[in-house]
Scaffold this motif. Structure first.
Motif, PDB file in Angstrom:
ATOM      1  N   GLU A 164       1.343  10.268   7.264  1.00  0.00           N
ATOM      2  CA  GLU A 164       0.259   9.546   7.914  1.00  0.00           C
ATOM      3  C   GLU A 164       0.727   8.239   8.558  1.00  0.00           C
ATOM      4  O   GLU A 164      -0.023   7.603   9.278  1.00  0.00           O
ATOM      5  N   ILE A 165       1.959   7.875   8.270  1.00  0.00           N
ATOM      6  CA  ILE A 165       2.477   6.632   8.829  1.00  0.00           C
ATOM      7  C   ILE A 165       2.834   6.870  10.285  1.00  0.00           C
ATOM      8  O   ILE A 165       3.699   7.684  10.594  1.00  0.00           O
ATOM      9  N   LYS A 166       2.122   6.154  11.173  1.00  0.00           N
ATOM     10  CA  LYS A 166       2.374   6.350  12.604  1.00  0.00           C
ATOM     11  C   LYS A 166       3.577   5.535  13.046  1.00  0.00           C
ATOM     12  O   LYS A 166       4.364   5.960  13.876  1.00  0.00           O
ATOM     13  N   ALA A 184      -1.329   1.880   8.828  1.00  0.00           N
ATOM     14  CA  ALA A 184      -0.512   3.062   9.096  1.00  0.00           C
ATOM     15  C   ALA A 184       0.210   2.937  10.429  1.00  0.00           C
ATOM     16  O   ALA A 184       1.097   3.733  10.727  1.00  0.00           O
ATOM     17  N   ASP A 185      -0.181   1.948  11.216  1.00  0.00           N
ATOM     18  CA  ASP A 185       0.396   1.790  12.551  1.00  0.00           C
ATOM     19  C   ASP A 185       0.960   0.380  12.713  1.00  0.00           C
ATOM     20  O   ASP A 185       0.571  -0.370  13.617  1.00  0.00           O
ATOM     21  N   SER A 186       1.858   0.003  11.821  1.00  0.00           N
ATOM     22  CA  SER A 186       2.488  -1.330  11.849  1.00  0.00           C
ATOM     23  C   SER A 186       1.470  -2.463  11.807  1.00  0.00           C
ATOM     24  O   SER A 186       1.724  -3.534  12.356  1.00  0.00           O
ATOM     25  N   VAL A 232       0.851  -1.194   0.000  1.00  0.00           N
ATOM     26  CA  VAL A 232       0.000   0.000   0.000  1.00  0.00           C
ATOM     27  C   VAL A 232       0.886   1.245   0.000  1.00  0.00           C
ATOM     28  O   VAL A 232       2.023   1.227   0.477  1.00  0.00           O
ATOM     29  N   LYS A 233       0.339   2.303  -0.578  1.00  0.00           N
ATOM     30  CA  LYS A 233       1.072   3.576  -0.547  1.00  0.00           C
ATOM     31  C   LYS A 233       0.207   4.606   0.160  1.00  0.00           C
ATOM     32  O   LYS A 233      -0.985   4.728  -0.127  1.00  0.00           O
ATOM     33  N   MET A 234       0.823   5.319   1.098  1.00  0.00           N
ATOM     34  CA  MET A 234       0.084   6.358   1.807  1.00  0.00           C
ATOM     35  C   MET A 234       0.983   7.566   1.994  1.00  0.00           C
ATOM     36  O   MET A 234       2.194   7.488   1.764  1.00  0.00           O
ATOM     37  N   GLU A 235       0.372   8.688   2.380  1.00  0.00           N
ATOM     38  CA  GLU A 235       1.165   9.890   2.683  1.00  0.00           C
ATOM     39  C   GLU A 235       2.184   9.532   3.763  1.00  0.00           C
ATOM     40  O   GLU A 235       1.792   9.028   4.823  1.00  0.00           O
ATOM     41  N   PRO A 236       3.484   9.795   3.542  1.00  0.00           N
ATOM     42  CA  PRO A 236       4.467   9.413   4.568  1.00  0.00           C
ATOM     43  C   PRO A 236       4.146  10.009   5.930  1.00  0.00           C
ATOM     44  O   PRO A 236       4.379   9.387   6.961  1.00  0.00           O
ATOM     45  N   LEU A 288       4.354   0.593   1.924  1.00  0.00           N
ATOM     46  CA  LEU A 288       4.563  -0.407   2.973  1.00  0.00           C
ATOM     47  C   LEU A 288       4.066  -1.754   2.454  1.00  0.00           C
ATOM     48  O   LEU A 288       3.148  -1.805   1.635  1.00  0.00           O
ATOM     49  N   ALA A 289       4.675  -2.822   2.957  1.00  0.00           N
ATOM     50  CA  ALA A 289       4.214  -4.158   2.566  1.00  0.00           C
ATOM     51  C   ALA A 289       3.988  -4.986   3.824  1.00  0.00           C
ATOM     52  O   ALA A 289       4.826  -5.005   4.732  1.00  0.00           O
TER      53      ALA A 289
END
Lengths: 347, 574
Positions: A253-255, A301-303, A247-251, A266-267
């Motif tokens: 937003e990654i907690k 977004a949170d591992s 998945v790709k998200m706004e960096p 992230l994979a």
């Protein structure tokens, strides 16, 4: 059983408020007294049997008339063959059933009979006889007097359980014997670890992925490169451990888990940590992914921590990198076993 | 009961038919009897009496659907290939042509599309399985609610519980065989369950799957279990179940002439032979129509199993729904003790609960017998209302089952009813504990009020709906006594006494051994019996009727409340 009258006409015991009136008198059915009704019932039964025969013939006709194969949804979305075979067979059977029951209800005697019950226990005499026979038999065998024979026999027979269990040993290999980092075998290894920098390739088509191929909000089902070279058993085993969701998200937003990300990509293992269903339902605005089997929900977004449902552990994360040609790769295998928990998981 | 048989048709003669000279049938019978001695056994059983009631037919549905399972199952084995060898599909079903799949899946597609009647047999087999388990469950509830499990039938109850358990396992192994995406997902979950077993989990999984999941062995192994091992056990248990049924003779409802010592009904030959035999054809026929018209388990729509894929809304067959529901609503509990992982979130719902449920079911008759201390044989059935606590126990269990089962469809409910899946799940987490308690209380009180209603009917008759005006202008509803038959049937039950541990003390007031257990038994006995409404005594009924005569409006002379039918109204209205 003293509370109950013991026969049909015996007066009730004192405390019974209402005496047992006894079996009601038998009443005759129309078919018992009216020959016309009797013949009518006879005709009904025979016509049902006749109808059954007709349906059986129609069954055979349907079998040879209607095609199967490519014309499987020709009739009501179901196959004509299936519908007509089912209906004719069903009606042939139902007509026989209805005919027999009609026969029983209208024409067979409907007088209720009375049968007396007997206690389930044997008579004292029989019990006595059985005990005598048993003790005589045991006495003659000498099993009580010869404990050596008895105990050695019990021991020998008991030990025969061992072959029964030992013989099952070759049902499958031991979990630790299949462990092999070089082939991705066992509960702790996957194809991601067979060599450094295994490419992340799209599921089904097998094409590698550049970080720039993905836009924010995308989810790609991916597998380790080399999976499609496998066949049969090896392929299925690899498919049950290797798949990931990318998945790709706004960096911003990654907690957590961002240090294994590449440009916000992230994979995570696709195999649910609950009982192993492949996870697939992604809500891009919340970054939640839901397992369709038992609704465990993970926050990517949170591992991939569990935010809802029966799963306990987060989805294992695959450390991502980019190789010299610019394709996404896994910098190592998962750092923990994927899929459901097992007893020696933490050892 | 002597009966005038002069009017009965010749074919309905009361005595067995005897032939004047030995016919062919007689010769065969003679040949068989001289070798098998069937004469003695048959003499007793050919005219064995079975009582009549619609609810006695539920177990029959289970029996006959099992026969249909055997017949259709044999047909399926002629084409089904229990192998996980991978091949490319080249059959008639276009959307999957050229797709790689196991031989099991391909042969299932072949059966469904290229064998005439194959799809019918597949669907009949699956429908029969659903009906087999459903009818066993309903039959079990009937037996429990009516007290038919009491001495001497406890062992048959145990056999029945084992049959229900085996039937469920048989169903799971059966629907896993086609190796389609849905059933493969189920097997994948089963692998997760096995791995969650303490100590031996991963070994069990590796042994059953012949290595790592999914391996190549699971389908052939499940096949052997499905077509040989479990059907053999089920068949043996059914035989034992039926033998005990015949030996104990069937229970019956109380009523005029029906007592603990007799059984009143129709003879095996010809009436029950015909009714039961005819019913086999009915069950078979209904299943055939269902197989023809109702699509079930369309594996061609799911596609072959692929461990990377799953569809939303994946659910097991309905009878596996309740442990699956518990698996969905349990919180994610897992602990690591001394480095070993214990997955409570899997262990409790799917490995512990089904076994606990089975043990609870098996123990029910023995727990009740211990509380009541009743050592007598019981052949008369009880109405559910006349055992309020027992009825409430089963309704509580059913409520637990039902709520767990609903939890197994929480995703479908959320989608169809536009609800939040999270809220449904939170609600059910509480409801599976609170629901059964509420159901227990309501059911118990409900039964007791029904008992009260019965007592009212006995003492004061039934409400006629006719309002009377007395000369003084007071209004009252006319009650009339129920018929003697109805009154007797209502009173044909036992008086209950609450067990008290004091009766166990000896002359000097010294408590008997096991007093604490006795106190528990006393408390349970109080719960079971103390609030029940006992049937009126003869004196009470006498008193009530006497009272009614005085109360009866002094309208047309000589008419009292004692009439057993509506005759006396005519006098009033005309």
């Amino acid at each position: 059983m003293s509370d109950h009258p013991t026969g049909d006409h015996l007066p009730a015991t004192v405390e019974e408020p209402i005496a047992n009136p006894g079996l009601p008198a038998h009443t005759w059915r129309p078919t018992d007294v009216d020959p016309k009704a009797e013949r009518r019932a006879e005709r009904q039964v025979a016509s049902l049997f006749g109808a059954s025969a007709v349906f059986t013939v129609l069954f055979a006709v349907s079998y040879f008339t209607f095609e199967v194969g490519e014309n499987w949804d020709t009739f009501m979305g179901l196959g004509a063959s299936n519908v007509f075979l089912g209906l004719t067979l069903g009606l042939a059977l139902l007509c026989i059933g209805a005919g027999i029951i009609q026969w029983a209800r209208k024409l067979m005697a409907d007088e209720e009979l009375v049968e007396y019950r007997h206690p389930a226990r044997s008579s004292d005499e029989d019990r006595e006889g059985t005990l005598q026979a048993l003790s005589a038999g045991l006495e003659e065998s000498g099993i009580g007097r010869r404990p050596l024979i008895r105990n050695s026999l019990l021991g020998a027979v008991g030990l025969l359980g061992v072959p029964a269990i030992v013989l099952l040993r070759d049902l499958g290999p031991l979990p630790q014997d299949t462990a092999n980092a070089a082939t991705g075998g066992g509960l702790r290894h996957t194809l991601w670890g067979v060599r450094p920098n295994v490419r992340v390739v799209r599921d089904v088509v097998g094409t590698p992925i550049r970080p720039s191929d993905l836009i924010i909000g995308d989810l790609v089902n991916a597998v380790p490169d080399g999976l499609f070279d496998l066949h049969g058993r090896e392929l299925q085993v690899a498919k049950s451990k290797g798949p990931v969701i990318v998945v790709k998200m706004e960096p911003r937003e990654i907690k957590s888990g961002g240090n294994w990300a590449v440009e916000g990509i992230l994979a995570f293992s696709k195999i649910c940590t609950h009982v192993g269903c492949p996870i697939s339902l992604y809500e891009r605005t919340t970054h939640h992914v839901l397992c369709p089997c038992h609704q465990s929900t993970f926050d990517l977004a949170d591992s991939a921590k569990v935010v809802f449902g029966p799963a306990h552990r987060p989805l294992p994360q695959l450390p991502l990198g980019v190789d010299e040609e610019g394709f996404l790769v896994a910098t190592s295998d998962f750092t923990e076993p994927v899929g459901p928990s097992f007893w020696e998981r933490e050892r | 009961m002597s009966i005038d048989t002069s009017k009965v048709a010749d074919s309905n003669r009361g005595t067995a038919a005897t032939t004047a000279k030995p016919a062919k049938v007689g010769a065969v019978a003679n040949w068989a009897d001289e070798r098998l001695g069937l004469g003695t056994a048959m003499k007793k059983n050919l005219r064995k009496v079975f009582p009549d009631h619609w609810s006695f037919m539920l177990g029959e549905i289970a029996l006959w659907s099992f026969v249909v399972l055997l017949l259709t199952g044999v047909f399926l084995t002629l084409w089904f290939v229990p192998s996980m060898g991978e091949i490319e599909y080249h059959g008639s079903y276009d959307p999957l042509r050229g797709v790689g799949m196991s031989e099991a899946m391909a042969s299932t597609l072949h059966l469904s599309f290229d064998v005439r009647g194959g799809l019918l047999m597949r669907q009949m087999h699956h429908w029969a399985a659903m009906i087999f388990i459903a009818s066993m469950m309903v039959h079990m509830m009937r037996v429990y609610f009516t007290g038919a499990f009491r001495k001497p039938r406890e062992l048959n109850w145990v056999i029945g519980c084992l049959l229900l358990f085996l039937g469920t396992v048989e169903g799971f192994t059966g629907y896993s065989l086609p190796d389609d995406l849905l059933s493969g997902t189920g097997v994948r979950a089963a692998d997760g369950f096995m791995k969650a077993s303490p100590v031996v989990g991963s070994y069990m999984s590796f042994f059953l799957f012949g290595g790592e999941f999914p391996g190549e062995s699971i389908i052939p192994r499940l096949y052997t279990i499905h077509v040989l091992l479990i059907p053999g056990l089920i068949l043996a248990l059914i035989a034992a179940h039926m033998l005990l049924l015949v030996y104990h003779k069937h229970t019956q409802w109380p009523g005029p002439g029906r007592t603990e010592e007799n059984v009143v009904g129709y003879p095996m030959l010809p009436v029950y032979m015909a009714k039961a035999g005819g019913f086999f054809f009915i069950v078979f026929g209904v299943i055939a129509v269902m197989g023809g018209l109702l699509t079930l388990n369309p594996v061609w729509k799911f596609g072959p199993y692929d461990p990377t894929k799953v569809t939303a809304g994946s659910q097991p067959d309905w009878y596996m729904g309740w442990p699956d529901g518990l698996l969905r609503i349990i919180p994610g509990w897992e602990s690591v003790i001394f480095g070993y992982t214990i997955s409570w979130n899997i262990l409790l719902p799917v490995l512990v609960m089904p076994i606990v449920m089975l043990i609870v079911l098996i123990l029910l008759p023995f727990i009740e017998a211990w509380i009541t201390g009743d050592k007598r044989e019981h052949h008369l059935l009880q109405r559910p209302r006349n055992a309020p606590t027992r009825t409430a126990v089963m309704v509580a269990l059913m409520t637990f089952y039902g709520l767990s089962w609903i939890a197994g469809g929480n995703d479908i409910i959320a989608i169809k009813l536009h609800l939040s899946i999270n809220q449904i799940t939170y609600f059910l987490r509480g409801a599976v504990f609170i629901g059964p308690i509420i159901a227990f209380i309501i059911t118990r009180r409900w039964c007791i009020s029904l008992q009260r209603h019965d007592r009212e009917k006995l003492l004061h008759g039934y409400e006629t709906g006719i309002i009377m005006r007395s000369p003084e202008g007071a209004y009252s509803e006319r009650h009339l006594p129920i018929s003697d038959t109805a009154a007797y049937t209502l009173t044909a039950r036992e008086r209950e006494t609450v067990y008290s541990p004091e009766s166990d003390t000896d002359a000097n007031g010294v408590a008997a051994p096991g007093t604490r257990l006795n106190r528990l038994r006393s408390r349970l006995s109080t719960l079971m019996y103390a609030d029940n409404v006992q049937k009126p005594t003869a004196a009470e009924i006498e008193e009530a009727h006497h009272h009614a005569e005085h109360d009866a409006p002094a309208l047309p002379a000589g008419k009292s409340g004692h009439g057993t039918n509506g005759e006396d109204f005519k006098g009033i209205h005309h």
